[in-house]
Design an enzyme around this catalytic site. Sequence first.
Site, short mmCIF file in Angstrom:
data_model
loop_
_atom_site.label_atom_id
_atom_site.label_comp_id
_atom_site.label_asym_id
_atom_site.label_seq_id
_atom_site.Cartn_x
_atom_site.Cartn_y
_atom_site.Cartn_z
N SER A 157 0.69 -1.32 -0.21
CA SER A 157 0.14 -0.27 -0.05
C SER A 157 0.92 1.19 -0.31
O SER A 157 2.08 1.06 0.28
CB SER A 157 -0.61 0.61 1.50
N TYR A 170 -1.23 -0.63 10.38
CA TYR A 170 -1.66 -1.10 9.04
C TYR A 170 -0.24 -0.57 7.76
O TYR A 170 0.25 -1.42 7.95
CB TYR A 170 -2.69 0.04 8.48
#
Length: 273
Positions: A157, A170
């Site tokens: 990501s 995350y």
Amino acid sequence: MSSAAEHGIRRDQHVKGLRGRPALVTGGAQGIGRAVAERLVEEGARVMIMDTNEEFGKSAVAELARRPGGEHVGFVHGDISEESDVVAAVEATRTAFGGVELLVNCAAAFITRGIEATVEEWRRVTDVNIMGHALMVKHSAPLMEAAGGGSVVNVSSISAHIAQPRSVTYSATKAAIIGMTRCMATDLAGAGIRVNAVSPGTVWSDNLARRYKEKYGVSREEADARPDIGGRHMLHRTADPEEIASAVAFLLSSEAGFITGENLMVDAGLTVT
């Protein structure tokens, strides 16, 4: 939902080296994973979807079964953080399609917390986003080697590359995926296995649409117009899941045969500025 075609993106030919190859896609029942599964079916691969959402998984298989090549699609219910589920998914793919030559790690725990994160939250996000990816490669690699080689794509990501508020959990795991990808590529090159990663920007999936509707009360068009959402990207919009799937299909294919250990940014230039 707008499509890649509406954004001026057109694909006139198939990528090489995917037809007939057995593939396992984690998190393949929804979002980017679903788009990847659809793309691989279109390319003629034989696809096993693994997901924790059994309802979505069965629905995906039923829909894909109506498409050309859809007779070679299966679903296995499981959690990649559980090694027994990983073993079962790999074995199900071997039984159905003769092995595993392509692996896409899309499954993720979307837990965004800052330093206040609980031990339970840390364990869940690391168990899925780090250990789960490692387990999938661990148990798929022997089948790839037996087949003479294979290809892995791990989905990271932009969160691995930029600082974001209250996202330590995350972001840390997505950064770890890139590190793992490089190490796995080093370890598996001798077996003919390529390992790469993609780092998507903001992708307009169904889950994101729900979150943004609840958080900001915005539609896709409104989100694209906001400077803090679509405007962060050079192209001034969010991505379609299919656009990420195209990058994944390329890295899996023989057209990327001399690429391993790489992380491909699919973020419309967000991390450039």
